[in-house]
Enzyme design. Sequence first.
Site, PDB file in Angstrom:
ATOM      1  N   TYR A  55       0.834  -1.195   0.000  1.00  0.00           N
ATOM      2  CA  TYR A  55       0.000   0.000   0.000  1.00  0.00           C
ATOM      3  C   TYR A  55       0.877   1.257   0.000  1.00  0.00           C
ATOM      4  O   TYR A  55       0.542   2.268  -0.630  1.00  0.00           O
ATOM      5  CB  TYR A  55      -0.929   0.000   1.217  1.00  0.00           C
ATOM      6  CG  TYR A  55      -1.997  -1.076   1.150  1.00  0.00           C
ATOM      7  CD1 TYR A  55      -3.128  -0.901   0.353  1.00  0.00           C
ATOM      8  CD2 TYR A  55      -1.868  -2.260   1.869  1.00  0.00           C
ATOM      9  CE1 TYR A  55      -4.102  -1.880   0.279  1.00  0.00           C
ATOM     10  CE2 TYR A  55      -2.832  -3.249   1.800  1.00  0.00           C
ATOM     11  CZ  TYR A  55      -3.953  -3.063   1.003  1.00  0.00           C
ATOM     12  OH  TYR A  55      -4.907  -4.036   0.909  1.00  0.00           O
TER      13      TYR A  55
ATOM     14  N   ASN B 175     -12.724  -0.820  -5.649  1.00  0.00           N
ATOM     15  CA  ASN B 175     -12.619  -1.310  -7.021  1.00  0.00           C
ATOM     16  C   ASN B 175     -13.783  -2.248  -7.348  1.00  0.00           C
ATOM     17  O   ASN B 175     -14.067  -3.175  -6.601  1.00  0.00           O
ATOM     18  CB  ASN B 175     -11.281  -2.053  -7.190  1.00  0.00           C
ATOM     19  CG  ASN B 175     -11.171  -2.778  -8.517  1.00  0.00           C
ATOM     20  OD1 ASN B 175     -11.682  -2.321  -9.532  1.00  0.00           O
ATOM     21  ND2 ASN B 175     -10.498  -3.921  -8.496  1.00  0.00           N
TER      22      ASN B 175
ATOM     23  N   CYS C   3      -6.526  -5.367  -7.903  1.00  0.00           N
ATOM     24  CA  CYS C   3      -6.337  -4.946  -6.510  1.00  0.00           C
ATOM     25  C   CYS C   3      -5.778  -6.084  -5.655  1.00  0.00           C
ATOM     26  O   CYS C   3      -5.257  -5.841  -4.563  1.00  0.00           O
ATOM     27  CB  CYS C   3      -7.648  -4.418  -5.928  1.00  0.00           C
ATOM     28  SG  CYS C   3      -9.044  -5.539  -6.056  1.00  0.00           S
ATOM     29  N   HIS C   4      -5.873  -7.326  -6.174  1.00  0.00           N
ATOM     30  CA  HIS C   4      -5.314  -8.457  -5.425  1.00  0.00           C
ATOM     31  C   HIS C   4      -3.786  -8.428  -5.400  1.00  0.00           C
ATOM     32  O   HIS C   4      -3.162  -9.161  -4.627  1.00  0.00           O
ATOM     33  CB  HIS C   4      -5.795  -9.781  -6.032  1.00  0.00           C
ATOM     34  CG  HIS C   4      -5.396  -9.980  -7.464  1.00  0.00           C
ATOM     35  ND1 HIS C   4      -6.112  -9.462  -8.519  1.00  0.00           N
ATOM     36  CD2 HIS C   4      -4.349 -10.643  -8.027  1.00  0.00           C
ATOM     37  CE1 HIS C   4      -5.547  -9.797  -9.664  1.00  0.00           C
ATOM     38  NE2 HIS C   4      -4.471 -10.500  -9.390  1.00  0.00           N
TER      39      HIS C   4
ATOM     40  N   GLU D  43      -0.692 -16.208 -10.917  1.00  0.00           N
ATOM     41  CA  GLU D  43      -0.007 -15.241 -11.761  1.00  0.00           C
ATOM     42  C   GLU D  43       1.515 -15.396 -11.700  1.00  0.00           C
ATOM     43  O   GLU D  43       2.204 -15.103 -12.681  1.00  0.00           O
ATOM     44  CB  GLU D  43      -0.424 -13.827 -11.375  1.00  0.00           C
ATOM     45  CG  GLU D  43      -1.909 -13.563 -11.718  1.00  0.00           C
ATOM     46  CD  GLU D  43      -2.380 -12.165 -11.380  1.00  0.00           C
ATOM     47  OE1 GLU D  43      -3.458 -11.779 -11.848  1.00  0.00           O
ATOM     48  OE2 GLU D  43      -1.655 -11.453 -10.644  1.00  0.00           O
TER      49      GLU D  43
END
Length: 348
Positions: free
Chosen positions: A286, A309, A317-318, A344
């Site tokens: 963050y 979001n 946002c993950h 990912e």
Amino acid sequence: MISEKEQKQYYQALLAKDSTYDGIFFVGIKSTGVFCHATCPARKPKYENCTFYETAEEALLSGYRPCKRCKPLSFPREIPPLVQKMVELVEENPEKRWKDQDFAELGIHSMTARRQFKKVYGMTFVQYARSRRMGMALKSIKKGEKRINTQLDVGYDSSSGFYDAFSKIMGRNLKQSKEIKILSADWIDTILGPMMSIADDEYLYLLEFVDRRGLEREIERLRNRMNASIVPGKTKINEQIKGELDLYFEKKLDEFRTPYLCLGSDFQKSVWQALTEIKRGKTFSYKELAKAIGNPNGMRAVGNANGANQLAIIIPCHRVIQTDGGLGGYGGGVERKKWLLKHEREYR
């Protein structure tokens, strides 16, 4: 996700009324619109008419109502009369949004009600009522019905009652008009659970897991900002994001190309734009995200924008974690966040 092997195992347990499976799974019966526990005494459905769930909340969100014969929400334990009364009140008026004043009018202290309900069901009363409410709307979206004609399936004797329940979540009534913009909501089955997309012929406005906390409020904000009514259906945009998600989960998608429109403040939009610039397989804290938008002291505001979001996965946002390396929160659930990050990292 329940594997095909487990589903067949659960079906055999259902046929045998095997009590060792009570509490392990719930089964939604497509032909009746109810969900049951393993030892329900009712006539057994065909396998193809069964959908299996690990929790009652999942069954509720899929549009099933509790079976009146086996009472899956109370089995196998006895439940206090107060809790039973609360369940009955929801079934009498499923579209109702409960407030503290409603409990007071019934002579019930709201904290007592919440505590007892959570102890029995493992979910709060508000969570139960919301799941029942959302389930009715999502069931029609899953079927892709342009006109809602399943009111008897969800426990209504008249179409007007069902229209009221649907419109309280999806906006106004279902009759189109020149003043109201019409958005189409579609159901998307994914390996991480069902998602819902809301779009018109030009843009995608919302993509979320259907069990996300606060989804009803997100839908309400969207339809108020757009002066819109949301109906079950598909547009080319709904179809495009569905296809791209399939490729994403198969690790075959280079980038999302579905056109989308973000509705928010300039600050929120700056945060969302920064999120799209985090490379797949990478994460930001963050603090790093706040620095990226030129507001290094705005971590809390950045976190709030991150949570606002409305386009899960597309606006990633993950990929934002805590400074100490902890996962932090995620609207779709921390386990999903963990899975997406691993997915990912392994992406080629």
